[in-house]
Design a protein around this motif. Structure first.
Motif, PDB file in Angstrom:
ATOM      1  N   GLY A 206       1.876 -10.487   7.406  1.00 45.80           N
ATOM      2  CA  GLY A 206       1.443 -10.633   6.025  1.00 45.80           C
ATOM      3  C   GLY A 206       2.374 -11.504   5.203  1.00 45.80           C
ATOM      4  N   TYR A 207       1.833 -11.987   4.095  1.00 44.71           N
ATOM      5  CA  TYR A 207       2.606 -12.729   3.097  1.00 44.71           C
ATOM      6  C   TYR A 207       2.328 -12.109   1.735  1.00 44.71           C
ATOM      7  N   VAL A 208       3.340 -12.107   0.881  1.00 45.19           N
ATOM      8  CA  VAL A 208       3.129 -11.749  -0.520  1.00 45.19           C
ATOM      9  C   VAL A 208       3.145 -13.038  -1.330  1.00 45.19           C
ATOM     10  N   LEU A 209       2.089 -13.221  -2.135  1.00 45.68           N
ATOM     11  CA  LEU A 209       1.999 -14.378  -3.021  1.00 45.68           C
ATOM     12  C   LEU A 209       2.174 -13.899  -4.456  1.00 45.68           C
ATOM     13  N   GLU A 210       3.162 -14.461  -5.134  1.00 42.52           N
ATOM     14  CA  GLU A 210       3.419 -14.108  -6.543  1.00 42.52           C
ATOM     15  C   GLU A 210       3.444 -15.377  -7.368  1.00 42.52           C
ATOM     16  N   THR A 211       2.547 -15.426  -8.354  1.00 45.59           N
ATOM     17  CA  THR A 211       2.398 -16.609  -9.219  1.00 45.59           C
ATOM     18  C   THR A 211       2.673 -17.914  -8.479  1.00 45.59           C
ATOM     19  N   GLY A 212       1.923 -18.107  -7.410  1.00 43.21           N
ATOM     20  CA  GLY A 212       1.928 -19.388  -6.722  1.00 43.21           C
ATOM     21  C   GLY A 212       3.070 -19.641  -5.768  1.00 43.21           C
ATOM     22  N   SER A 213       3.879 -18.622  -5.496  1.00 45.35           N
ATOM     23  CA  SER A 213       4.959 -18.773  -4.520  1.00 45.35           C
ATOM     24  C   SER A 213       4.920 -17.625  -3.517  1.00 45.35           C
ATOM     25  N   ILE A 214       5.240 -17.922  -2.268  1.00 39.93           N
ATOM     26  CA  ILE A 214       5.378 -16.872  -1.254  1.00 39.93           C
ATOM     27  C   ILE A 214       6.738 -16.219  -1.444  1.00 39.93           C
ATOM     28  N   THR A 215       6.723 -14.907  -1.688  1.00 39.91           N
ATOM     29  CA  THR A 215       7.995 -14.229  -1.945  1.00 39.91           C
ATOM     30  C   THR A 215       8.405 -13.299  -0.803  1.00 39.91           C
ATOM     31  N   MET A 216       7.523 -13.102   0.152  1.00 41.48           N
ATOM     32  CA  MET A 216       7.868 -12.249   1.283  1.00 41.48           C
ATOM     33  C   MET A 216       6.936 -12.577   2.441  1.00 41.48           C
ATOM     34  N   SER A 217       7.460 -12.480   3.658  1.00 44.30           N
ATOM     35  CA  SER A 217       6.618 -12.665   4.839  1.00 44.30           C
ATOM     36  C   SER A 217       7.207 -11.845   5.968  1.00 44.30           C
ATOM     37  N   MET A 223       5.880  -4.539   6.427  1.00 39.22           N
ATOM     38  CA  MET A 223       5.557  -4.645   4.997  1.00 39.22           C
ATOM     39  C   MET A 223       5.000  -3.338   4.447  1.00 39.22           C
ATOM     40  N   LEU A 224       4.194  -2.650   5.279  1.00 42.49           N
ATOM     41  CA  LEU A 224       3.627  -1.371   4.831  1.00 42.49           C
ATOM     42  C   LEU A 224       4.721  -0.356   4.497  1.00 42.49           C
ATOM     43  N   ASN A 225       5.874  -0.512   5.137  1.00 40.74           N
ATOM     44  CA  ASN A 225       6.969   0.433   4.907  1.00 40.74           C
ATOM     45  C   ASN A 225       8.045  -0.104   3.976  1.00 40.74           C
ATOM     46  N   ASP A 226       7.828  -1.303   3.449  1.00 42.21           N
ATOM     47  CA  ASP A 226       8.822  -1.912   2.575  1.00 42.21           C
ATOM     48  C   ASP A 226       8.740  -1.304   1.172  1.00 42.21           C
ATOM     49  N   PRO A 227       9.861  -0.815   0.649  1.00 41.35           N
ATOM     50  CA  PRO A 227       9.834  -0.159  -0.664  1.00 41.35           C
ATOM     51  C   PRO A 227       9.282  -1.052  -1.785  1.00 41.35           C
ATOM     52  N   ARG A 228       9.611  -2.356  -1.735  1.00 41.47           N
ATOM     53  CA  ARG A 228       9.123  -3.247  -2.795  1.00 41.47           C
ATOM     54  C   ARG A 228       7.607  -3.418  -2.708  1.00 41.47           C
ATOM     55  N   VAL A 229       7.106  -3.561  -1.465  1.00 43.26           N
ATOM     56  CA  VAL A 229       5.651  -3.691  -1.283  1.00 43.26           C
ATOM     57  C   VAL A 229       4.971  -2.397  -1.702  1.00 43.26           C
ATOM     58  N   LYS A 230       5.571  -1.289  -1.301  1.00 41.60           N
ATOM     59  CA  LYS A 230       4.999   0.017  -1.660  1.00 41.60           C
ATOM     60  C   LYS A 230       4.877   0.149  -3.164  1.00 41.60           C
ATOM     61  N   ALA A 231       5.956  -0.189  -3.873  1.00 37.25           N
ATOM     62  CA  ALA A 231       5.961  -0.019  -5.325  1.00 37.25           C
ATOM     63  C   ALA A 231       4.987  -0.977  -6.007  1.00 37.25           C
ATOM     64  N   ALA A 232       4.962  -2.220  -5.549  1.00 37.82           N
ATOM     65  CA  ALA A 232       4.184  -3.232  -6.268  1.00 37.82           C
ATOM     66  C   ALA A 232       2.716  -3.261  -5.852  1.00 37.82           C
ATOM     67  N   TYR A 233       2.424  -2.968  -4.581  1.00 35.62           N
ATOM     68  CA  TYR A 233       1.058  -3.221  -4.095  1.00 35.62           C
ATOM     69  C   TYR A 233       0.361  -2.027  -3.463  1.00 35.62           C
ATOM     70  N   LEU A 234       1.126  -0.973  -3.138  1.00 36.87           N
ATOM     71  CA  LEU A 234       0.486   0.155  -2.459  1.00 36.87           C
ATOM     72  C   LEU A 234       0.403   1.382  -3.353  1.00 36.87           C
ATOM     73  N   GLY A 235       0.813   1.228  -4.601  1.00 33.30           N
ATOM     74  CA  GLY A 235       0.717   2.320  -5.569  1.00 33.30           C
ATOM     75  C   GLY A 235       1.505   3.547  -5.180  1.00 33.30           C
TER      76      GLY A 235
END
Ligand SMILES: Nc1ncnc2c1ncn2[C@@H]1O[C@H](COP(=O)(O)OP(=O)(O)O)[C@@H](O)[C@H]1O
Ligand SMILES: [Mg+2]
Length: 236
Positions: A206-217, A223-235
């Motif tokens: 997976g890739y995270v796209l934030e305002t036109g830039s890839i910020t994580m891959s 990614m499913l277990n990443d704290p930042r992904v969890k907080a921002a995208y997995l509720g």
């Protein structure tokens, strides 16, 4: 081996720069998810890969060839097809005619016929609805038709823009099952989703796209277990 290799891609609308130099890759046999908030540039990414939004900078290699500035129909005929956000099926055409439209770049009627049967194999409901106008289908059926129509160009890489949007969970599960089956049959998939959890469960990477830039891959599981992904995208 890279099927799609995107380097420093830039695109936008008028004075607005949306994609600020994104790089990403899809290998043969992979399902890759791009997750990101509303307005991040996910649709613009797919539209640029498809040749509909013009490239402003960077490069797109597909199957070993430079497709950066090819017209959309040539990109389709090289094996890169898109199922757009909001389905965009032809409401007045029948289901069968919608599928035939998906084969517009081809001139092998027998192959097209075989692929219509294949589309019906993946989505049996479409066979039952073959003579019905696309506009009379349910939202889920229209999504199936949009994917099936994209398959009619025999893509090596299928671009899917928000296939789950607005659909009941049961229907979403069904559609995701077919995406997995398609992938097992050899089609690579680049999937854009606001439903990050489902997308990352289906995808290999997976890739995270934030305002036109890839910020994580990363690997989707990571990614499913990443704290930042969890907080921002997995509720969570
Ligand atoms: N046709 C357009 N003309 C002008 N701006 C657009 C157009 N399409 C999208 N945008 C803008 O580009 C940005 C990214 O949009 P989009 O790619 O649709 O994001 P996403 O699919 O991630 O929600 C947004 O700020 C959006 O308002
Ligand atoms: Mg979008």
């Amino acid at each position: 081996m890279a099927l799609l290799e995107v380097q420093q891609l830039r695109a936008g609308y008028g004075p607005i720069e949306v994609l600020k130099g994104i790089s990403l890759q899809v290998d043969k046999g992979e399902i890759v998810a791009i997750i990101g908030a509303n307005g991040a540039g996910k649709t613009t990414t797919l539209m640029t890969l498809s040749g509909i939004v013009p490239v402003r900078g960077g490069s797109i290699l597909f199957d070993g060839q430079d497709i950066t500035r090819l017209p959309a129909y040539q990109i389709v005929s090289r094996g890169l097809a898109q199922s757009p956000e909001g389905r965009k099926i032809f409401p007045r055409l029948t289901v069968l005619e919608n599928l035939e439209m998906g084969a517009f770049t081809r001139n092998d009627p027998q192959g097209v016929q075989a692929d219509i049967e294949k589309a019906y194999h993946y989505f049996p409901i479409l066979k039952q609805r073959a003579k019905q106008a696309g506009g009379t289908l349910s939202g889920g059926e229209q999504q199936m038709l949009a994917i099936a129509r994209a398959l009619m160009s025999r893509p090596k890489l299928l671009l899917l823009d928000e296939p789950s949007l607005g659909l009941a969970p049961m229907i979403v599960l069904k559609i995701f099952e077919v995406i997995r089956e398609l992938n097992r049959d050899g089609v690579a998939v680049l999937l854009v989703e606001q439903n990050a959890r489902m997308a990352l469960k289906l995808a290999h990477r997976g890739y995270v796209l934030e305002t036109g830039s890839i910020t994580m891959s990363d690997r989707a599981e990571t990614m499913l277990n990443d704290p930042r992904v969890k907080a921002a995208y997995l509720g969570e």
